[in-house]
Design a protein around this motif. Structure first.
Motif, mmCIF file in Angstrom:
data_model
loop_
_atom_site.group_PDB
_atom_site.id
_atom_site.type_symbol
_atom_site.label_atom_id
_atom_site.label_comp_id
_atom_site.label_asym_id
_atom_site.label_seq_id
_atom_site.Cartn_x
_atom_site.Cartn_y
_atom_site.Cartn_z
ATOM 1 N N SER A 173 2.533 -3.644 -8.767
ATOM 2 C CA SER A 173 1.857 -4.318 -7.827
ATOM 3 C C SER A 173 1.109 -3.357 -6.769
ATOM 4 O O SER A 173 0.148 -3.780 -6.127
ATOM 5 N N ARG A 174 1.883 -2.339 -6.518
ATOM 6 C CA ARG A 174 1.052 -1.253 -5.823
ATOM 7 C C ARG A 174 -0.079 -0.795 -6.323
ATOM 8 O O ARG A 174 -1.227 -0.351 -5.580
ATOM 9 N N ARG A 175 0.138 -0.403 -7.640
ATOM 10 C CA ARG A 175 -0.944 0.105 -8.318
ATOM 11 C C ARG A 175 -2.272 -0.905 -8.361
ATOM 12 O O ARG A 175 -3.405 -0.415 -8.304
ATOM 13 N N ASP B 251 0.820 -1.108 0.032
ATOM 14 C CA ASP B 251 -0.041 0.104 0.066
ATOM 15 C C ASP B 251 0.819 1.359 0.116
ATOM 16 O O ASP B 251 1.605 1.466 0.973
ATOM 17 N N GLY B 252 0.709 2.222 -1.057
ATOM 18 C CA GLY B 252 1.687 3.454 -1.016
ATOM 19 C C GLY B 252 1.883 3.642 -2.459
ATOM 20 O O GLY B 252 1.390 3.185 -3.392
ATOM 21 N N ASP B 253 2.594 4.822 -2.655
ATOM 22 C CA ASP B 253 2.750 5.433 -3.841
ATOM 23 C C ASP B 253 3.598 4.340 -4.882
ATOM 24 O O ASP B 253 4.778 3.969 -4.335
ATOM 25 N N PRO B 254 2.857 4.146 -5.951
ATOM 26 C CA PRO B 254 3.864 2.981 -6.728
ATOM 27 C C PRO B 254 5.486 3.563 -7.295
ATOM 28 O O PRO B 254 5.733 2.776 -7.663
ATOM 29 N N GLU B 255 5.536 4.923 -7.301
ATOM 30 C CA GLU B 255 6.834 5.565 -7.514
ATOM 31 C C GLU B 255 7.680 5.683 -6.431
ATOM 32 O O GLU B 255 8.810 6.401 -6.405
ATOM 33 N N LEU C 131 10.597 -1.487 -0.862
ATOM 34 C CA LEU C 131 11.485 -2.570 -1.782
ATOM 35 C C LEU C 131 12.726 -2.203 -1.442
ATOM 36 O O LEU C 131 13.534 -3.319 -1.349
ATOM 37 N N ASN C 132 13.607 -0.942 -1.373
ATOM 38 C CA ASN C 132 15.118 -0.728 -1.206
ATOM 39 C C ASN C 132 15.414 -1.591 0.357
ATOM 40 O O ASN C 132 16.381 -2.182 0.266
#
Length: 268
Positions: free
Chosen positions: A221-223, A190-194, A199-200
């Motif tokens: 996946s986030r979108r 859940d969050g901004d796809p960009e 992930l980092n």
């Protein structure tokens, strides 16, 4: 799907653990999108358990064994599923360049300690989802007509494996802090796809930076989570909710994901 050539197997192994309906498949697909990582989709499902764990050995991940599905170690056969066939064909294409190879099997967290001891240079990623969402998913599968999911595996039955997974993770991370990592399903997807900090952090644990294909898959996946999963209607009856509230180890859940939350705060 076999190989006649001999390719040296990766030295590092990576396994994904979690209770059923907690996002292990979504996480496996994401991690597998990295060009240097190959994660099976319940490739060794039938032997990653207490009864058969003695059969589970590193040599199974050699190319000649990993892509030969005649061994009887899984009921998820690529020949019976076009999407799964593409998944493993793509994995075999990148096999010579893999840094990690491994598998994901929900419920196999019960043998995570044994696997960690048997496999050299092993990293283990757990994923956990809020018990309410997990229980709703169990209930939906149990009520779905024609589903292979047993009708007896209703929402209340989700609590026991959810609690057990948390307990196993907390114990193992205390013993091997460098080898065990927890992903919280909600905050990860859940969050901004960009925005790639979640992930980092996962990739820092793996000592392998996210490549372009993984970052693209993460954004996608986030979108999907925002468009399809996040606002899905979920409901349980009062009796079931009371059972969950009384028996779910929410304190353990908060403890299991707290270090990840703290890492995010430190990074900010």
């Amino acid at each position: 799907m076999t190989s006649t050539e001999t390719t040296k197997a990766p030295e590092q192994h990576l396994f994904i653990f979690g209770p059923p309906r907690s996002g292990t498949s979504a996480l496996a697909r994401l991690i597998n999108s990295h060009e240097r990582i190959g994660i099976g989709m319940e490739r060794f499902k039938l032997i990653m358990n207490k009864q058969n764990i003695e059969q589970f050995k590193p040599e199974l991940f050699e190319e000649k064994n990993l892509f030969d599905f005649t061994d009887g170690h899984t009921n998820k056969i690529p020949a019976n599923d076009a999407a799964m066939e593409r998944y493993y064909r793509d994995m075999q294409d990148k096999y010579p360049d893999l840094v990690y190879v491994g598998d994901k099997v929900p419920g196999s967290f019960r043998v995570a300690d044994t696997i960690h001891q048997k496999f050299p240079k092993t990293k283990c990623v757990f994923i956990i989802r809020d018990i309410f969402e997990t229980a709703c998913s169990w209930q939906a599968r149990a009520e779905r007509e024609g589903d292979s999911w047993p009708a007896t595996r209703t929402a209340t039955h989700a609590v026991k494996p959810w609690n057990a997974c948390i307990s196993f993770f907390l114990s193992l991370r205390t013993q091997y802090p460098d080898d065990f990592y927890m992903v919280d399903y909600h905050s990860f997807f859940d969050g901004d796809p960009e925005e790639f900090s979640a992930l980092n952090r996962l990739c820092e644990f793996l000592d392998l930076p996210a490549d372009a294909s993984m970052r693209e898959f993460f954004a996608r996946s986030r979108r999907k989570y925002n468009d399809v999963v996040k606002n899905k209607e979920r409901a349980l009856d009062e009796e079931t909710l009371q059972y969950i509230n009384e028996h779910a180890d929410r304190q353990g859940y908060e403890e299991a994901i707290s270090y990840q939350t703290q890492a995010a705060r430190n990074a900010a």
